[in-house]
Scaffold this motif. Structure first.
Motif, PDB file in Angstrom:
ATOM      1  N   ARG A  20       0.816  -1.336  -0.117  1.00 51.83           N
ATOM      2  CA  ARG A  20       0.123  -0.042   0.018  1.00 51.83           C
ATOM      3  C   ARG A  20       0.606   1.162  -0.023  1.00 51.83           C
ATOM      4  O   ARG A  20       0.504   2.534  -0.702  1.00 51.83           O
ATOM      5  CB  ARG A  20      -0.926   0.091   1.170  1.00 51.83           C
ATOM      6  N   GLU A  21       1.828   1.330   0.727  1.00 54.69           N
ATOM      7  CA  GLU A  21       2.872   2.300   0.871  1.00 54.69           C
ATOM      8  C   GLU A  21       3.392   2.731  -0.495  1.00 54.69           C
ATOM      9  O   GLU A  21       4.033   3.824  -0.747  1.00 54.69           O
ATOM     10  CB  GLU A  21       4.016   2.188   1.730  1.00 54.69           C
ATOM     11  N   HIS A  22       3.361   1.737  -1.608  1.00 50.17           N
ATOM     12  CA  HIS A  22       4.254   1.863  -2.666  1.00 50.17           C
ATOM     13  C   HIS A  22       3.057   2.157  -3.768  1.00 50.17           C
ATOM     14  O   HIS A  22       3.000   1.971  -4.925  1.00 50.17           O
ATOM     15  CB  HIS A  22       4.770   0.709  -3.007  1.00 50.17           C
ATOM     16  N   GLY A  23       1.766   2.511  -3.402  1.00 51.30           N
ATOM     17  CA  GLY A  23       0.725   3.082  -4.123  1.00 51.30           C
ATOM     18  C   GLY A  23      -0.078   1.992  -4.785  1.00 51.30           C
ATOM     19  O   GLY A  23      -0.866   2.080  -5.807  1.00 51.30           O
ATOM     20  N   ARG A  24       0.002   0.560  -4.368  1.00 48.65           N
ATOM     21  CA  ARG A  24      -0.856  -0.207  -5.105  1.00 48.65           C
ATOM     22  C   ARG A  24      -1.659  -0.898  -3.822  1.00 48.65           C
ATOM     23  O   ARG A  24      -1.490  -0.758  -2.730  1.00 48.65           O
ATOM     24  CB  ARG A  24       0.103  -1.646  -5.608  1.00 48.65           C
ATOM     25  N   GLU A  25      -2.709  -1.716  -4.292  1.00 52.89           N
ATOM     26  CA  GLU A  25      -3.769  -2.232  -3.126  1.00 52.89           C
ATOM     27  C   GLU A  25      -3.713  -3.874  -3.504  1.00 52.89           C
ATOM     28  O   GLU A  25      -3.875  -4.548  -4.393  1.00 52.89           O
ATOM     29  CB  GLU A  25      -5.250  -1.884  -3.495  1.00 52.89           C
ATOM     30  N   PRO A  26      -3.171  -4.570  -2.468  1.00 52.72           N
ATOM     31  CA  PRO A  26      -3.062  -5.908  -2.636  1.00 52.72           C
ATOM     32  C   PRO A  26      -4.314  -6.556  -2.206  1.00 52.72           C
ATOM     33  O   PRO A  26      -5.161  -6.177  -1.596  1.00 52.72           O
ATOM     34  CB  PRO A  26      -1.931  -6.215  -1.267  1.00 52.72           C
ATOM     35  N   VAL A  27      -4.393  -7.737  -2.798  1.00 52.97           N
ATOM     36  CA  VAL A  27      -5.677  -8.782  -2.695  1.00 52.97           C
ATOM     37  C   VAL A  27      -5.351  -9.785  -1.521  1.00 52.97           C
ATOM     38  O   VAL A  27      -4.114 -10.633  -1.923  1.00 52.97           O
ATOM     39  CB  VAL A  27      -6.179  -9.284  -3.933  1.00 52.97           C
ATOM     40  N   VAL A  28      -5.541  -9.628  -0.422  1.00 59.01           N
ATOM     41  CA  VAL A  28      -5.336 -10.424   0.762  1.00 59.01           C
ATOM     42  C   VAL A  28      -6.312 -11.389   1.200  1.00 59.01           C
ATOM     43  O   VAL A  28      -7.468 -10.978   1.389  1.00 59.01           O
ATOM     44  CB  VAL A  28      -4.779  -9.821   1.890  1.00 59.01           C
ATOM     45  N   THR A  29      -5.997 -12.704   1.541  1.00 55.89           N
ATOM     46  CA  THR A  29      -7.210 -13.794   2.003  1.00 55.89           C
ATOM     47  C   THR A  29      -6.344 -13.989   3.438  1.00 55.89           C
ATOM     48  O   THR A  29      -5.277 -14.298   3.524  1.00 55.89           O
ATOM     49  CB  THR A  29      -7.359 -14.820   1.115  1.00 55.89           C
ATOM     50  N   VAL A  30      -7.310 -14.020   4.518  1.00 52.08           N
ATOM     51  CA  VAL A  30      -6.699 -14.643   5.779  1.00 52.08           C
ATOM     52  C   VAL A  30      -7.067 -16.096   5.843  1.00 52.08           C
ATOM     53  O   VAL A  30      -8.233 -16.526   5.639  1.00 52.08           O
ATOM     54  CB  VAL A  30      -7.267 -14.022   7.058  1.00 52.08           C
ATOM     55  N   LEU A  31      -6.158 -16.941   5.876  1.00 51.60           N
ATOM     56  CA  LEU A  31      -6.076 -18.469   5.821  1.00 51.60           C
ATOM     57  C   LEU A  31      -6.758 -19.062   7.002  1.00 51.60           C
ATOM     58  O   LEU A  31      -6.470 -18.543   8.159  1.00 51.60           O
ATOM     59  CB  LEU A  31      -5.127 -19.119   5.299  1.00 51.60           C
ATOM     60  N   GLY A  32      -7.518 -19.833   6.833  1.00 51.74           N
ATOM     61  CA  GLY A  32      -7.907 -20.934   8.167  1.00 51.74           C
ATOM     62  C   GLY A  32      -6.640 -21.565   8.621  1.00 51.74           C
ATOM     63  O   GLY A  32      -5.797 -21.672   8.069  1.00 51.74           O
ATOM     64  N   GLU A  33      -6.932 -22.214   9.710  1.00 52.69           N
ATOM     65  CA  GLU A  33      -5.714 -23.042  10.358  1.00 52.69           C
ATOM     66  C   GLU A  33      -5.122 -24.174   9.203  1.00 52.69           C
ATOM     67  O   GLU A  33      -3.800 -24.317   9.291  1.00 52.69           O
ATOM     68  CB  GLU A  33      -6.117 -23.778  11.396  1.00 52.69           C
ATOM     69  N   ALA A  34      -6.084 -25.050   8.911  1.00 48.59           N
ATOM     70  CA  ALA A  34      -5.397 -25.964   7.837  1.00 48.59           C
ATOM     71  C   ALA A  34      -4.697 -25.611   6.598  1.00 48.59           C
ATOM     72  O   ALA A  34      -3.630 -25.953   6.462  1.00 48.59           O
ATOM     73  CB  ALA A  34      -6.564 -26.871   7.433  1.00 48.59           C
ATOM     74  N   ASP A  35      -5.305 -24.574   6.212  1.00 44.10           N
ATOM     75  CA  ASP A  35      -4.673 -23.798   5.136  1.00 44.10           C
ATOM     76  C   ASP A  35      -3.471 -23.170   5.370  1.00 44.10           C
ATOM     77  O   ASP A  35      -2.375 -23.135   4.548  1.00 44.10           O
ATOM     78  CB  ASP A  35      -5.634 -23.001   4.373  1.00 44.10           C
ATOM     79  N   TYR A  36      -3.371 -22.514   6.548  1.00 42.00           N
ATOM     80  CA  TYR A  36      -2.433 -21.713   6.895  1.00 42.00           C
ATOM     81  C   TYR A  36      -1.209 -22.719   7.422  1.00 42.00           C
ATOM     82  O   TYR A  36      -0.051 -22.529   6.973  1.00 42.00           O
ATOM     83  CB  TYR A  36      -2.595 -21.045   8.505  1.00 42.00           C
ATOM     84  N   ARG A  37      -1.520 -23.889   8.146  1.00 41.83           N
ATOM     85  CA  ARG A  37      -0.565 -24.906   8.323  1.00 41.83           C
ATOM     86  C   ARG A  37       0.268 -25.419   6.799  1.00 41.83           C
ATOM     87  O   ARG A  37       1.542 -25.717   6.673  1.00 41.83           O
ATOM     88  CB  ARG A  37      -0.936 -26.131   8.862  1.00 41.83           C
ATOM     89  N   GLY A  38      -0.677 -25.761   5.910  1.00 45.00           N
ATOM     90  CA  GLY A  38      -0.023 -26.199   4.600  1.00 45.00           C
ATOM     91  C   GLY A  38       0.890 -24.956   3.995  1.00 45.00           C
ATOM     92  O   GLY A  38       1.993 -25.256   3.365  1.00 45.00           O
ATOM     93  N   ALA A  39       0.443 -23.779   4.105  1.00 51.32           N
ATOM     94  CA  ALA A  39       0.855 -22.597   3.409  1.00 51.32           C
ATOM     95  C   ALA A  39       2.344 -22.228   3.995  1.00 51.32           C
ATOM     96  O   ALA A  39       3.330 -22.049   3.232  1.00 51.32           O
ATOM     97  CB  ALA A  39       0.125 -21.492   3.397  1.00 51.32           C
ATOM     98  N   LEU A  40       2.438 -22.789   5.362  1.00 51.90           N
ATOM     99  CA  LEU A  40       3.835 -22.496   6.194  1.00 51.90           C
ATOM    100  C   LEU A  40       4.844 -23.456   5.595  1.00 51.90           C
ATOM    101  O   LEU A  40       5.863 -23.298   5.395  1.00 51.90           O
ATOM    102  CB  LEU A  40       3.430 -22.501   7.683  1.00 51.90           C
TER     103      LEU A  40
END
Length: 106
Positions: A20-40
């Motif tokens: 955002r500080e660089h003038g763009r808008e990110p598309v962000v999703t907050v992961l659930g626990e199972a998806d978060y573990r996999g993403a980690l």
């Protein structure tokens, strides 16, 4: 900050703010626990690969990235970092470290 054209990966907590500080808008999703573990685990693989490919001057930064992911993995599994250090000390006392550079053939 590294430029990233990849889509769909776990990022550090402040990355959306930095985008955002660089003038763009990110598309962000907050992961659930199972998806978060996999993403980690995917992130650990990514950071380990970057460490493997790092030049001499980049090694410390890449180790720091791996460490941060490991801390998050410990936390999501209910461990404090002190628990991990204690387990590492016990394993080191029982089986040793990797300081002697022994490579077991076959």
């Amino acid at each position: 900050m590294k430029e990233c054209s990849e889509v769909g990966k776990l990022v550090r907590d402040r990355i959306p703010e930095i985008i955002r500080e660089h003038g763009r808008e990110p598309v962000v999703t907050v992961l659930g626990e199972a998806d978060y573990r996999g993403a980690l685990l995917e992130k650990l693989f990514e950071e380990s690969t970057e460490l493997r490919e790092a030049g001499v001057t980049e090694v410390a930064e890449e180790i720091a990235d791996v460490l941060e992911v490991l801390r998050a993995i410990a936390k999501v599994h209910g461990y404090e970092w002190a628990d991990i250090e204690k387990a590492a000390e016990a394993k080191r006392a029982e089986r040793g470290a990797f300081l002697e550079r022994f490579y077991l053939e076959g």
